[in-house]
Scaffold this motif. Structure first.
Motif, PDB file in Angstrom:
ATOM      1  N   TYR A 187       0.851  -1.086  -0.102  1.00  0.00           N
ATOM      2  CA  TYR A 187      -0.145   0.043  -0.165  1.00  0.00           C
ATOM      3  C   TYR A 187       0.893   1.090  -0.029  1.00  0.00           C
ATOM      4  O   TYR A 187       2.004   1.163   0.076  1.00  0.00           O
ATOM      5  CB  TYR A 187      -1.166   0.009   1.189  1.00  0.00           C
ATOM      6  N   GLY A 188       0.189   2.360  -0.071  1.00  0.00           N
ATOM      7  CA  GLY A 188       0.863   3.743  -0.126  1.00  0.00           C
ATOM      8  C   GLY A 188       0.611   4.615  -1.354  1.00  0.00           C
ATOM      9  O   GLY A 188      -0.102   4.220  -2.080  1.00  0.00           O
ATOM     10  N   HIS A 223       4.534  -1.032   3.472  1.00  0.00           N
ATOM     11  CA  HIS A 223       4.369   0.268   2.746  1.00  0.00           C
ATOM     12  C   HIS A 223       5.228   0.205   1.706  1.00  0.00           C
ATOM     13  O   HIS A 223       6.378  -0.267   1.748  1.00  0.00           O
ATOM     14  CB  HIS A 223       4.698   1.349   3.847  1.00  0.00           C
ATOM     15  N   TYR A 313       7.695   2.319   8.687  1.00  0.00           N
ATOM     16  CA  TYR A 313       6.012   2.369   8.977  1.00  0.00           C
ATOM     17  C   TYR A 313       5.117   1.609   9.717  1.00  0.00           C
ATOM     18  O   TYR A 313       5.207   0.450   9.400  1.00  0.00           O
ATOM     19  CB  TYR A 313       5.326   2.678   7.578  1.00  0.00           C
ATOM     20  N   GLY A 318       1.529   4.525   8.172  1.00  0.00           N
ATOM     21  CA  GLY A 318       1.856   4.244   6.675  1.00  0.00           C
ATOM     22  C   GLY A 318       0.488   4.715   5.854  1.00  0.00           C
ATOM     23  O   GLY A 318       0.395   5.324   4.728  1.00  0.00           O
ATOM     24  N   ASP A 321      -0.036   8.211   5.694  1.00  0.00           N
ATOM     25  CA  ASP A 321       0.781   9.036   4.433  1.00  0.00           C
ATOM     26  C   ASP A 321       0.243   8.493   3.322  1.00  0.00           C
ATOM     27  O   ASP A 321       0.296   9.560   2.466  1.00  0.00           O
ATOM     28  CB  ASP A 321       2.275   7.954   4.718  1.00  0.00           C
ATOM     29  N   SER A 322      -0.327   7.483   3.132  1.00  0.00           N
ATOM     30  CA  SER A 322      -1.013   7.159   1.824  1.00  0.00           C
ATOM     31  C   SER A 322      -2.200   8.111   1.540  1.00  0.00           C
ATOM     32  O   SER A 322      -2.202   8.639   0.587  1.00  0.00           O
ATOM     33  CB  SER A 322      -1.438   5.968   1.633  1.00  0.00           C
TER      34      SER A 322
END
Length: 348
Positions: A187-188, A223, A313, A318, A321-322
């Motif tokens: 993910y991210g 992440h 993360y 995380g 952040d995404s």
């Protein structure tokens, strides 16, 4: 080059900067197959930041470089001026042989290979390659009642990722200095698979989130920047020669937990969760949930030991952040489709 500024532990950041200075002292000629989509975007930036000479091989059908949320204008311009490009279809032998003739690379990062034949064409066109680092998938493992998956666990020859297993076998048979990285769910920012985005769409609209069965299925997310760092840590690492590594986050999480973590990351109230039995519905071929309905997680202990790598993360950090660098800015890969949700909710 001022890029990648997540809020991280100062000691970890110091370790990372030290590793960058060390690797920059031994500049490598690096070829990345891909590098313009998700994982490769972050990997290419880290390699350039570390002082390596980076060339991307793509079909040239989209922009080779573009500014991403982590870039400053300064860092992006530095990256854009540093990276090189070869336009070629990796499945076209004659084109590869022509475009790669006479070129030498210390390292190949194969980020988009799916079948063994594709890697074989690259090796044939390049000849000697000092190191071949392959992006595989934890999806290659044979389903088991014993978890987490370790790198020595059996692969599934019927998996939709069987081509990646075959690629690993090819690299071993060829006597190449290879390493294979097997991520779990990635993910991210820029994620083209609807993992966190699927949850964010429903959270944004304040909708209940349908989750199959008990919601206590245990899985694992990693992440994209932690994954990119692991790829960099493999570079010139003797311990990584002819090895496979699982890469993901340190903690496991339930399906219910992912929904709650996504809401926390988005600054939204805890969502209503609706559990259902998938066998009670005909979704007409549509995917009603973005993750496989089973326990699915791996041990990352081998990578932590051999690569001196630890994820920076945590899950909520995380996902935040995404969200802040992607979905929260109004950008996403796929428009929301609530048709399967509505079918489930109509039966409740």
């Amino acid at each position: 080059m001022a890029a990648f500024r997540p809020a991280i532990n100062k000691n970890r950041r110091a370790q990372r900067l030290t590793s960058i200075r060390v690797s920059a002292a031994a500049t490598k000629e690096v070829l990345i197959l891909g590098g313009t989509r998700f994982i490769g975007v972050y990997l290419a930036r880290q390699l350039v930041e570390a002082g390596h000479e980076v060339t991307l091989l793509t079909r040239g059908k989209k922009e080779v470089t573009y500014q991403i949320p982590d870039d400053t204008d300064e860092s992006y311009n530095a990256y854009k001026s540093a990276v090189k490009h070869i336009a070629a279809d990796r499945k076209d032998k004659s084109m590869l042989d022509s475009k790669l003739a006479g070129k030498k690379f210390d390292v190949v990062y194969d980020m988009n290979g799916r079948e063994a034949e594709e890697a074989d064409l690259i090796l044939g066109a390049l000849g000697d390659v000092g190191q071949y680092i392959f992006c595989s998938s934890a999806g290659v493992y044979l389903k088991s009642s014993q978890m987490p998956h370790f790198e020595v666990d059996a692969g599934d020859p019927k998996s939709r990722h069987k081509g990646k297993l075959n690629t690993e076998a090819l690299l071993e048979d060829k006597g190449v200095n290879w390493t294979s990285i097997r991520p779990v769910y990635i993910y991210g920012p820029l994620n083209y698979n609807p993992v966190e985005e699927w949850f964010f769409h429903r959270i944004k609209e304040g909708r209940p989130i349908p989750i199959p069965n008990s919601g206590q299925q245990v899985t694992q997310l990693g992440h994209v920047k932690d994954l990119a760092t692991a790829f960099v840590k493999v570079l010139d690492n003797e311990k990584a020669s002819r090895q496979v590594y699982n890469i993901s986050g340190e903690r496991f999480v339930t399906f219910d937990g992912i929904a709650k973590a996504c809401a926390a990351a988005a600054g939204a109230p805890e969502p209503e969760l609706v559990h259902y039995n998938p066998k009670d519905f005909d979704f007409g071929g549509k995917k009603a949930f973005p993750l496989r309905d089973q326990h699915f997680f791996t041990s990352i202990a081998k990578a932590q030991a051999d690569l001196n790598w630890t994820p920076e993360y945590g899950l909520v950090e995380g996902l935040k952040d995404s969200f802040e660098k992607d979905f929260g800015r109004g950008t996403f890969r796929k428009a929301a489709d609530f048709s399967t949700d509505d079918l489930i909710l109509s039966q409740k």
